[in-house]
Write a protein that holds these residues in place. Structure first.
Motif, PDB file in Angstrom:
ATOM      1  N   SER A   1       6.558   6.342 -18.274  1.00  0.00           N
ATOM      2  CA  SER A   1       4.721   7.134 -18.218  1.00  0.00           C
ATOM      3  C   SER A   1       3.944   6.153 -16.921  1.00  0.00           C
ATOM      4  O   SER A   1       3.362   6.538 -16.375  1.00  0.00           O
ATOM      5  CB  SER A   1       3.792   6.316 -20.111  1.00  0.00           C
ATOM      6  OG  SER A   1       2.793   6.050 -19.375  1.00  0.00           O
ATOM      7  N   ASN A   2       4.074   4.545 -16.933  1.00  0.00           N
ATOM      8  CA  ASN A   2       3.692   4.168 -15.894  1.00  0.00           C
ATOM      9  C   ASN A   2       3.528   5.140 -14.405  1.00  0.00           C
ATOM     10  O   ASN A   2       2.929   5.472 -13.685  1.00  0.00           O
ATOM     11  CB  ASN A   2       4.036   2.743 -15.488  1.00  0.00           C
ATOM     12  CG  ASN A   2       2.742   1.826 -15.872  1.00  0.00           C
ATOM     13  OD1 ASN A   2       2.015   2.371 -16.900  1.00  0.00           O
ATOM     14  ND2 ASN A   2       3.398   0.517 -16.140  1.00  0.00           N
ATOM     15  N   ALA A   3       5.267   5.593 -14.417  1.00  0.00           N
ATOM     16  CA  ALA A   3       5.835   5.797 -12.749  1.00  0.00           C
ATOM     17  C   ALA A   3       5.034   7.811 -12.395  1.00  0.00           C
ATOM     18  O   ALA A   3       4.657   7.718 -11.791  1.00  0.00           O
ATOM     19  CB  ALA A   3       7.239   6.014 -13.099  1.00  0.00           C
TER      20      ALA A   3
ATOM     21  N   ARG B   1       2.218   8.311 -14.207  1.00  0.00           N
ATOM     22  CA  ARG B   1       0.940   9.006 -13.665  1.00  0.00           C
ATOM     23  C   ARG B   1       0.450   7.008 -12.866  1.00  0.00           C
ATOM     24  O   ARG B   1      -0.626   7.873 -12.116  1.00  0.00           O
ATOM     25  CB  ARG B   1       0.137   7.311 -15.110  1.00  0.00           C
ATOM     26  CG  ARG B   1      -0.039   8.570 -17.057  1.00  0.00           C
ATOM     27  CD  ARG B   1      -0.191   6.881 -17.840  1.00  0.00           C
ATOM     28  NE  ARG B   1      -1.001   6.688 -17.442  1.00  0.00           N
ATOM     29  CZ  ARG B   1      -1.431   5.378 -17.582  1.00  0.00           C
ATOM     30  NH1 ARG B   1      -0.344   4.417 -18.503  1.00  0.00           N
ATOM     31  NH2 ARG B   1      -2.794   4.927 -17.680  1.00  0.00           N
ATOM     32  N   HIS B   2       0.803   6.375 -12.235  1.00  0.00           N
ATOM     33  CA  HIS B   2       0.666   6.146 -11.079  1.00  0.00           C
ATOM     34  C   HIS B   2       1.294   6.688  -9.731  1.00  0.00           C
ATOM     35  O   HIS B   2       0.866   5.862  -8.976  1.00  0.00           O
ATOM     36  CB  HIS B   2       0.369   4.758 -11.234  1.00  0.00           C
ATOM     37  CG  HIS B   2       0.362   3.975 -12.599  1.00  0.00           C
ATOM     38  ND1 HIS B   2      -1.230   4.306 -12.830  1.00  0.00           N
ATOM     39  CD2 HIS B   2       0.913   2.948 -13.670  1.00  0.00           C
ATOM     40  CE1 HIS B   2      -1.257   3.441 -14.447  1.00  0.00           C
ATOM     41  NE2 HIS B   2      -0.818   3.239 -14.514  1.00  0.00           N
ATOM     42  N   ALA B   3       2.650   6.468  -9.524  1.00  0.00           N
ATOM     43  CA  ALA B   3       3.203   6.539  -8.567  1.00  0.00           C
ATOM     44  C   ALA B   3       3.203   7.971  -8.090  1.00  0.00           C
ATOM     45  O   ALA B   3       3.558   7.820  -6.752  1.00  0.00           O
ATOM     46  CB  ALA B   3       4.914   6.134  -8.924  1.00  0.00           C
TER      47      ALA B   3
ATOM     48  N   GLY C   1      13.468   3.693 -12.243  1.00  0.00           N
ATOM     49  CA  GLY C   1      13.002   3.696 -10.499  1.00  0.00           C
ATOM     50  C   GLY C   1      12.686   4.701  -9.862  1.00  0.00           C
ATOM     51  O   GLY C   1      12.973   5.868 -10.819  1.00  0.00           O
ATOM     52  N   ASP C   2      11.323   4.393  -9.196  1.00  0.00           N
ATOM     53  CA  ASP C   2      11.000   6.046  -8.563  1.00  0.00           C
ATOM     54  C   ASP C   2      10.416   5.899  -6.965  1.00  0.00           C
ATOM     55  O   ASP C   2      10.995   4.569  -6.328  1.00  0.00           O
ATOM     56  CB  ASP C   2       8.951   5.778  -9.477  1.00  0.00           C
ATOM     57  CG  ASP C   2       8.719   4.883  -9.100  1.00  0.00           C
ATOM     58  OD1 ASP C   2       8.331   5.098  -8.183  1.00  0.00           O
ATOM     59  OD2 ASP C   2       7.705   4.558  -9.886  1.00  0.00           O
ATOM     60  N   ASN C   3      10.401   6.830  -6.760  1.00  0.00           N
ATOM     61  CA  ASN C   3      10.664   6.952  -4.898  1.00  0.00           C
ATOM     62  C   ASN C   3       8.447   6.953  -5.096  1.00  0.00           C
ATOM     63  O   ASN C   3       7.931   7.702  -3.785  1.00  0.00           O
ATOM     64  CB  ASN C   3      11.398   8.279  -4.641  1.00  0.00           C
ATOM     65  CG  ASN C   3      10.459   9.562  -4.837  1.00  0.00           C
ATOM     66  OD1 ASN C   3       9.782   9.839  -6.008  1.00  0.00           O
ATOM     67  ND2 ASN C   3      10.804  10.236  -4.454  1.00  0.00           N
TER      68      ASN C   3
ATOM     69  N   GLY D   1      -4.755  -3.732 -16.710  1.00  0.00           N
ATOM     70  CA  GLY D   1      -3.573  -2.741 -17.929  1.00  0.00           C
ATOM     71  C   GLY D   1      -2.898  -3.458 -18.527  1.00  0.00           C
ATOM     72  O   GLY D   1      -2.567  -4.985 -18.759  1.00  0.00           O
ATOM     73  N   LEU D   2      -2.188  -3.259 -19.761  1.00  0.00           N
ATOM     74  CA  LEU D   2      -1.101  -3.741 -20.629  1.00  0.00           C
ATOM     75  C   LEU D   2      -0.229  -3.465 -20.846  1.00  0.00           C
ATOM     76  O   LEU D   2       0.732  -4.235 -21.101  1.00  0.00           O
ATOM     77  CB  LEU D   2      -1.618  -3.873 -22.400  1.00  0.00           C
ATOM     78  CG  LEU D   2      -3.467  -4.501 -22.202  1.00  0.00           C
ATOM     79  CD1 LEU D   2      -3.838  -3.953 -23.557  1.00  0.00           C
ATOM     80  CD2 LEU D   2      -3.258  -6.162 -23.119  1.00  0.00           C
ATOM     81  N   GLY D   3       0.494  -2.177 -19.591  1.00  0.00           N
ATOM     82  CA  GLY D   3       1.535  -1.720 -19.926  1.00  0.00           C
ATOM     83  C   GLY D   3       3.028  -3.012 -19.511  1.00  0.00           C
ATOM     84  O   GLY D   3       3.620  -2.927 -20.400  1.00  0.00           O
ATOM     85  N   LEU D   4       2.605  -3.441 -18.685  1.00  0.00           N
ATOM     86  CA  LEU D   4       3.369  -4.122 -17.621  1.00  0.00           C
ATOM     87  C   LEU D   4       3.840  -5.543 -18.490  1.00  0.00           C
ATOM     88  O   LEU D   4       5.035  -5.911 -18.506  1.00  0.00           O
ATOM     89  CB  LEU D   4       3.276  -3.887 -16.229  1.00  0.00           C
ATOM     90  CG  LEU D   4       3.536  -3.682 -15.291  1.00  0.00           C
ATOM     91  CD1 LEU D   4       2.683  -3.418 -14.420  1.00  0.00           C
ATOM     92  CD2 LEU D   4       4.667  -2.515 -15.524  1.00  0.00           C
ATOM     93  N   CYS D   5       2.805  -6.089 -19.203  1.00  0.00           N
ATOM     94  CA  CYS D   5       2.895  -7.248 -19.834  1.00  0.00           C
ATOM     95  C   CYS D   5       3.139  -6.775 -21.538  1.00  0.00           C
ATOM     96  O   CYS D   5       4.553  -7.764 -21.554  1.00  0.00           O
ATOM     97  CB  CYS D   5       1.098  -7.422 -20.377  1.00  0.00           C
ATOM     98  SG  CYS D   5       0.561  -8.480 -18.686  1.00  0.00           S
TER      99      CYS D   5
HETATM  100  N1  LIG Z   1       5.947   2.764 -11.051  1.00  0.00           N
HETATM  101  C1  LIG Z   1       4.364   2.616 -11.175  1.00  0.00           C
HETATM  102  N2  LIG Z   1       3.964   3.264  -9.606  1.00  0.00           N
HETATM  103  C2  LIG Z   1       2.875   2.646  -8.665  1.00  0.00           C
HETATM  104  N3  LIG Z   1       2.039   1.653  -9.704  1.00  0.00           N
HETATM  105  C3  LIG Z   1       2.425   1.449 -11.089  1.00  0.00           C
HETATM  106  C4  LIG Z   1       3.282   1.632 -11.208  1.00  0.00           C
HETATM  107  N4  LIG Z   1       3.730   0.748 -12.167  1.00  0.00           N
HETATM  108  C5  LIG Z   1       2.322   0.197 -12.760  1.00  0.00           C
HETATM  109  N5  LIG Z   1       1.866   0.246 -11.836  1.00  0.00           N
HETATM  110  C6  LIG Z   1       0.123   0.088 -10.937  1.00  0.00           C
HETATM  111  O1  LIG Z   1       0.407  -1.605 -11.804  1.00  0.00           O
HETATM  112  C7  LIG Z   1      -1.326  -1.495 -12.964  1.00  0.00           C
HETATM  113  C8  LIG Z   1      -0.678  -2.308 -14.372  1.00  0.00           C
HETATM  114  O2  LIG Z   1      -0.130  -1.067 -15.133  1.00  0.00           O
HETATM  115  P1  LIG Z   1       0.243  -1.130 -16.391  1.00  0.00           P
HETATM  116  O3  LIG Z   1       1.028  -0.418 -17.105  1.00  0.00           O
HETATM  117  O4  LIG Z   1      -0.131  -2.894 -16.926  1.00  0.00           O
HETATM  118  O5  LIG Z   1      -1.440  -1.043 -17.078  1.00  0.00           O
HETATM  119  P2  LIG Z   1      -2.084   0.625 -16.510  1.00  0.00           P
HETATM  120  O6  LIG Z   1      -1.213   1.656 -16.839  1.00  0.00           O
HETATM  121  O7  LIG Z   1      -2.774   1.141 -16.240  1.00  0.00           O
HETATM  122  O8  LIG Z   1      -2.802   0.274 -18.191  1.00  0.00           O
HETATM  123  P3  LIG Z   1      -1.273   0.530 -19.503  1.00  0.00           P
HETATM  124  O9  LIG Z   1      -0.568   0.381 -19.470  1.00  0.00           O
HETATM  125  O10 LIG Z   1      -2.529  -0.468 -20.431  1.00  0.00           O
HETATM  126  O11 LIG Z   1      -2.076   2.182 -20.370  1.00  0.00           O
HETATM  127  C9  LIG Z   1      -1.368   0.048 -12.818  1.00  0.00           C
HETATM  128  O12 LIG Z   1      -2.506   0.315 -13.152  1.00  0.00           O
HETATM  129  C10 LIG Z   1      -0.637   0.013 -11.305  1.00  0.00           C
HETATM  130  O13 LIG Z   1      -1.302  -0.025 -10.686  1.00  0.00           O
END
Ligand SMILES: Nc1ncnc2c1ncn2[C@@H]1O[C@H](COP(=O)(O)OP(=O)(O)OP(=O)(O)O)[C@@H](O)[C@H]1O
Ligand SMILES: [Mg+2]
Length: 412
Positions: free
Chosen positions: A324-326, A328-330, A352-354, A369-373
């Motif tokens: 989901s992080n890949a 939403r954020h990548a 892994g993502d590019n 953010g809580l996801g990575l923790c």
């Molecule tokens: N694959 C990724 N590519 C780019 N940035 C990332 C990626 N994974 C995490 N991040 C960065 O790390 C931050 C923290 O990720 P994390 O999962 O902890 O929180 P979040 O996704 O922002 O919120 P939540 O998971 O609590 O909904 C993200 O906001 C983003 O900036």
């Protein structure tokens, strides 16, 4: 000949001492290793010195802040018990007296009173101690980060028992105790942080669920409701309900159903119960690829293992967060998921993502953010490890490693 005999006696005596030292250390360290909390640790430690090692009285006191701070009784054991401990503490803390316990804390070194019948300003409680049958005393500092945070004292009923080898042994014990206390405190602080994190994650999940139901299913049901009212008004006037309107209502009902399924699946991925971890991962990747248009490749090797249900669920939920992080954020065009077994006893899962990547140091300090923790916590919950490698514009890899057998110990 005489020389040989006395030399042998000396060697035997040294060996006996070494054996004794080792036995004392291992008995006390066993009580350190078994302790569940700080109070239990201190109590077991003092009791061990009195019951197993034969000292008269042992106690631990913690120092307050600042030079000359008062001591607070933390644990004790031995003859005289609470009343004696209170009397020693009261004397030690009275006025600005420099009692052995407070001096040991201040200077960070052992203070030894070999014979209590010899008057010393360091022993304002000497009469009370002698009244209890004690003749010698040692006060040892408990140190952490170069400063003493407390005192560990022992009373013995024979003068001169605290000779240099005994002092060296007790100093080692005091350091072990201080280390044990710090370990228990760190463990408690970590457990508290994990509990806080879990509460935050639950609150966040509830908020997310409420928003999804309100903005998603809620809106669709509202549109469906309006359409049904419109159809009813037409039927009331005995007019034909257009097929297009009925199709629209069917679509809306279908969309509401799909959204509800997605929400319930997010709450608890039911398919995990009937699918293997690899199949569940493939299922999630297919669904995500279809929804986002991102190319997602899954590769697997040696995956003929059976996983404990808890390990499977934690791995899947950690994987889903990384995916989901890949997404939403990548801003990635490709995501690779790898599942394989290493050394026959550990499972490696990598996502892994590019995409754009990020500065992992910056994010580590970001409490939002809580996801990575949660990924880290989920891996730890099944005795595994996780790590994130990323840097701006160079993509991201999340790697999760969990043991497949109870005997596997993963290095940090
Ligand atoms: N694959 C990724 N590519 C780019 N940035 C990332 C990626 N994974 C995490 N991040 C960065 O790390 C931050 C923290 O990720 P994390 O999962 O902890 O929180 P979040 O996704 O922002 O919120 P939540 O998971 O609590 O909904 C993200 O906001 C983003 O900036
Ligand atoms: Mg996230």
């Amino acid at each position: 000949m005489t020389y040989d005999r006395s030399q042998r006696r000396q060697t035997e005596e040294e060996l006996r001492r070494l054996g004794h030292t080792h036995a004392v250390l291992s008995r006390c360290n066993r009580s350190l290793a078994r302790a569940l909390d700080e109070r239990a640790l201190l109590t077991a430690f003092c009791a061990n010195l009195v019951e197993e090692e034969g000292y008269g009285f042992a106690w631990v006191g913690y120092a307050g802040e600042g030079r000359g701070a008062l001591l607070r009784l933390a644990a004790h054991a031995g003859q005289g018990d609470a009343a004696f401990a209170a009397a020693v503490l009261a004397c030690a803390n009275a006025g600005d007296r420099r009692s052995a316990c407070r001096v040991a804390c201040e200077v960070g070194a052992p203070v030894i009173l070999r014979d209590l019948s010899v008057r010393s300003a360091l022993a304002p409680w000497a009469d009370t101690a002698i009244g209890q049958g004690y003749r010698a005393m040692i006060a040892l500092p408990l140190r952490a980060d170069g400063a003493a945070f407390g005192n560990f004292s022992i009373f013995a009923d024979t003068p001169d028992v605290f000779d240099p080898p005994e002092v060296a042994l007790l100093a080692e014990l005091a350091d072990d105790l201080a280390f044990g206390i710090q370990t228990v405190r760190t463990r408690d602080a970590q457990a508290q942080a994990v509990r806080r994190l879990r509460n935050d994650a639950e609150r966040e999940a509830r908020g997310h669920l409420a928003a999804t139901l309100h903005d998603g299913v809620g809106q669709t049901m509202q549109a469906l409701n309006l359409g049904l009212k419109q159809a009813r008004a037409l039927a009331e006037r005995e007019e034909t309900v257009p097929v297009a309107l009925l199709d629209q209502l069917i679509d809306e009902a279908g969309a509401a159903l799909r959204e509800l399924r997605a929400v319930s699946c997010e709450l608890r991925p039911l398919f995990l119960e009937r699918l293997s971890l690899l199949d569940a991962i493939r299922h999630q990747c297919n669904e995500t690829a279809q929804r986002t248009g991102i190319s997602i490749q899954v590769s697997a090797a040696d995956c003929s293992f059976t996983l404990d249900d808890q390990v499977k669920e934690q791995c899947f939920l950690a994987f889903r967060e990384a995916l989901s992080n890949a997404v939403r954020h990548a801003a990635a065009s490709r995501i690779d998921v790898l599942l394989r077994v290493r050394m026959n006893d550990r499972l490696i899962l990598a996502i892994g993502d590019n995409g754009v990547g990020f500065d992992t140091h910056r994010t580590g300090a970001d409490p939002a953010g809580l996801g990575l923790c949660m990924i880290q916590e989920r891996a730890a919950a099944v005795l595994g490890r996780s790590c994130v490698r990323s840097s701006p514009s160079r993509g991201t890899i999340v790697r999760i490693c969990v043991p497949l057998t109870k005997d596997t110990i993963l290095c940090p």
